[in-house]
Design an enzyme around this catalytic site. Sequence first.
Site, PDB file in Angstrom:
ATOM      1  N   GLY A  13       0.784  -1.224   0.000  1.00  0.00           N
ATOM      2  CA  GLY A  13       0.000   0.000   0.000  1.00  0.00           C
ATOM      3  C   GLY A  13       0.813   1.270   0.000  1.00  0.00           C
ATOM      4  O   GLY A  13       0.263   2.365   0.122  1.00  0.00           O
ATOM      5  N   PRO A  16       4.539  -4.972  -1.874  1.00  0.00           N
ATOM      6  CA  PRO A  16       4.380  -3.775  -2.714  1.00  0.00           C
ATOM      7  C   PRO A  16       3.930  -4.130  -4.119  1.00  0.00           C
ATOM      8  O   PRO A  16       4.308  -5.160  -4.677  1.00  0.00           O
ATOM      9  CB  PRO A  16       5.796  -3.184  -2.742  1.00  0.00           C
ATOM     10  CG  PRO A  16       6.679  -4.386  -2.598  1.00  0.00           C
ATOM     11  CD  PRO A  16       5.946  -5.329  -1.676  1.00  0.00           C
ATOM     12  N   GLY A  17       3.101  -3.299  -4.699  1.00  0.00           N
ATOM     13  CA  GLY A  17       2.682  -3.476  -6.088  1.00  0.00           C
ATOM     14  C   GLY A  17       2.887  -2.187  -6.847  1.00  0.00           C
ATOM     15  O   GLY A  17       3.756  -2.065  -7.699  1.00  0.00           O
ATOM     16  N   ARG A  18       2.083  -1.172  -6.491  1.00  0.00           N
ATOM     17  CA  ARG A  18       2.154   0.138  -7.122  1.00  0.00           C
ATOM     18  C   ARG A  18       3.579   0.707  -7.088  1.00  0.00           C
ATOM     19  O   ARG A  18       4.062   1.290  -8.062  1.00  0.00           O
ATOM     20  CB  ARG A  18       1.206   1.086  -6.381  1.00  0.00           C
ATOM     21  CG  ARG A  18       1.109   2.471  -6.964  1.00  0.00           C
ATOM     22  CD  ARG A  18       0.361   3.391  -6.002  1.00  0.00           C
ATOM     23  NE  ARG A  18      -0.875   2.813  -5.505  1.00  0.00           N
ATOM     24  CZ  ARG A  18      -2.052   2.955  -6.088  1.00  0.00           C
ATOM     25  NH1 ARG A  18      -2.151   3.665  -7.191  1.00  0.00           N
ATOM     26  NH2 ARG A  18      -3.126   2.411  -5.564  1.00  0.00           N
ATOM     27  N   ARG A  77      -8.828   4.485 -13.424  1.00  0.00           N
ATOM     28  CA  ARG A  77      -8.532   5.081 -12.120  1.00  0.00           C
ATOM     29  C   ARG A  77      -9.116   6.489 -11.942  1.00  0.00           C
ATOM     30  O   ARG A  77      -9.714   6.780 -10.899  1.00  0.00           O
ATOM     31  CB  ARG A  77      -7.029   5.100 -11.860  1.00  0.00           C
ATOM     32  CG  ARG A  77      -6.410   3.713 -11.727  1.00  0.00           C
ATOM     33  CD  ARG A  77      -4.954   3.778 -11.266  1.00  0.00           C
ATOM     34  NE  ARG A  77      -4.861   4.219  -9.893  1.00  0.00           N
ATOM     35  CZ  ARG A  77      -4.419   5.411  -9.504  1.00  0.00           C
ATOM     36  NH1 ARG A  77      -4.011   6.298 -10.399  1.00  0.00           N
ATOM     37  NH2 ARG A  77      -4.364   5.721  -8.224  1.00  0.00           N
ATOM     38  N   TYR A  83     -11.738   6.465  -8.944  1.00  0.00           N
ATOM     39  CA  TYR A  83     -11.263   7.024  -7.676  1.00  0.00           C
ATOM     40  C   TYR A  83     -11.038   8.535  -7.719  1.00  0.00           C
ATOM     41  O   TYR A  83     -10.530   9.087  -6.746  1.00  0.00           O
ATOM     42  CB  TYR A  83      -9.914   6.408  -7.281  1.00  0.00           C
ATOM     43  CG  TYR A  83      -9.802   4.922  -7.331  1.00  0.00           C
ATOM     44  CD1 TYR A  83     -10.693   4.106  -6.640  1.00  0.00           C
ATOM     45  CD2 TYR A  83      -8.768   4.310  -8.028  1.00  0.00           C
ATOM     46  CE1 TYR A  83     -10.563   2.732  -6.681  1.00  0.00           C
ATOM     47  CE2 TYR A  83      -8.624   2.941  -8.068  1.00  0.00           C
ATOM     48  CZ  TYR A  83      -9.531   2.142  -7.391  1.00  0.00           C
ATOM     49  OH  TYR A  83      -9.393   0.790  -7.426  1.00  0.00           O
ATOM     50  N   CYS A 137     -19.214   6.326 -23.737  1.00  0.00           N
ATOM     51  CA  CYS A 137     -20.528   6.958 -23.568  1.00  0.00           C
ATOM     52  C   CYS A 137     -20.874   7.113 -22.092  1.00  0.00           C
ATOM     53  O   CYS A 137     -21.890   6.599 -21.607  1.00  0.00           O
ATOM     54  CB  CYS A 137     -21.593   6.144 -24.291  1.00  0.00           C
ATOM     55  SG  CYS A 137     -21.312   6.039 -26.059  1.00  0.00           S
ATOM     56  N   TYR A 190      -2.385  -0.671 -11.997  1.00  0.00           N
ATOM     57  CA  TYR A 190      -3.845  -0.615 -12.071  1.00  0.00           C
ATOM     58  C   TYR A 190      -4.306   0.110 -13.338  1.00  0.00           C
ATOM     59  O   TYR A 190      -5.275   0.860 -13.326  1.00  0.00           O
ATOM     60  CB  TYR A 190      -4.414   0.045 -10.806  1.00  0.00           C
ATOM     61  CG  TYR A 190      -3.942  -0.657  -9.558  1.00  0.00           C
ATOM     62  CD1 TYR A 190      -4.417  -1.917  -9.239  1.00  0.00           C
ATOM     63  CD2 TYR A 190      -2.975  -0.083  -8.730  1.00  0.00           C
ATOM     64  CE1 TYR A 190      -3.964  -2.588  -8.119  1.00  0.00           C
ATOM     65  CE2 TYR A 190      -2.509  -0.749  -7.608  1.00  0.00           C
ATOM     66  CZ  TYR A 190      -3.006  -2.005  -7.307  1.00  0.00           C
ATOM     67  OH  TYR A 190      -2.537  -2.677  -6.201  1.00  0.00           O
TER      68      TYR A 190
END
Length: 422
Positions: A239, A287-289, A325, A329, A355, A384
């Site tokens: 995170g 960790p990813g992001r 994203r 968000y 649309c 993401y």
Amino acid sequence: MSAFTYIHQSLHCEQRSLKSLALECGTPLYVYSKQALIENCRAIESAFGDIPHLTTYAVKANSNVHLLKIIAAQGLGADVGSKGELFLALQAGIAPDKISVSGVGKRDDEIEYALENNVSAFNVESEQEIDVLNSIAGRMGLKAKILLRLNLDIDAGTHAYISTSKKQNKFGVASSRAVEVLDRAQRLPNIEVRGIHSHLGSQITNVEAFVAAAKALKVIIERLRANNIPVHDLDFGGGFGVNYHGFITHSQLPTESSEGKHLTPSGFIGAVLPILKETECNLAIQPGRTIVATAGVLLTEVLYRKESSDKTFVIVDGGMNDLIRPSLYHAYHQIVPLELTNASSSSVDVVGPCCESGDFFAQDRALPHVGRGDLLAVMCAGAYGFVLSSNYNARLRAAEVLVDGASWTRIRERETLDKLLD
């Protein structure tokens, strides 16, 4: 040094002109830097110094197998949330003993597949899941190693949709029940209790939230051990936030906020490591992001410039189906032209072709003047991005390209119309 820089007014990924890639491969197009990917992995590993640990990359952030192979070559493991992610991690060459399985809704066939492949641990989310694991492992003549995911009820100050450790979230078990749940679990014949796991959410920029979590986990571990419950492993989750503002700077670009310039893996990890060390557990993070966000961009072409009395819309060929994203968000991504022309800046909305009124990349954003045929880069789109893309409006998913120095490789072909029939 960033892998994305302007060279002679033209935005490059490493030594390759992004305009040349857009012209060769078409748009929308995801472009990744191998150099940035490796540097991001190494930054995390170096933050631990000589302290033993396991970094398990969160495959959900970007699951392209070509990128997973680069991450695996840096010695990282994987945290997976589905049978498909486990398959991809294994295909990338990540050893099963470096793979953890997370997720609040693991299906029986996913559990069986993970047990067959002898993963390192299941991060379990409920008592019923532990019972199901025990039953399936028993039927297979195996033992399932578990870490109990705890909901610490800590508000990390992130968007509600990516918060995962508040009491109203679906994830984990209340930390007050840790002793009760794990005491029962260790009595089950096909369960091996290894320790605990936590995960506060995603894109967290508040270091104090991580410190609070580390302190809470240390107290919980002491309580568990006092009740004769073994705690060998502590998975601190991930995170860690990255800086999306002002990622690229140039005299011809509007000045963006310096918010987040201080965000580094060493800052996050360094803040909690002294506390986590005191637990004397085998440490892991997810960790990813932090690994892939800044290693990727989304290229898109301007289709139209539409001006009204109230708004100016820059309409591009990439949309919420390519990068959801901002719509989902209200996430911020810096947007810059691939070619700088000394054009003056004005406030525009950068919107896509879908649309939906929610189909936008930016609203009321200062951007140098661009028109039909110009190319833009949506920065820090490596996490993401493609993994959340869809065929909404029957739009075809983008291609993906990996740059290594001056060379590049297409690592995912653009979808074709016949795929819509599958």
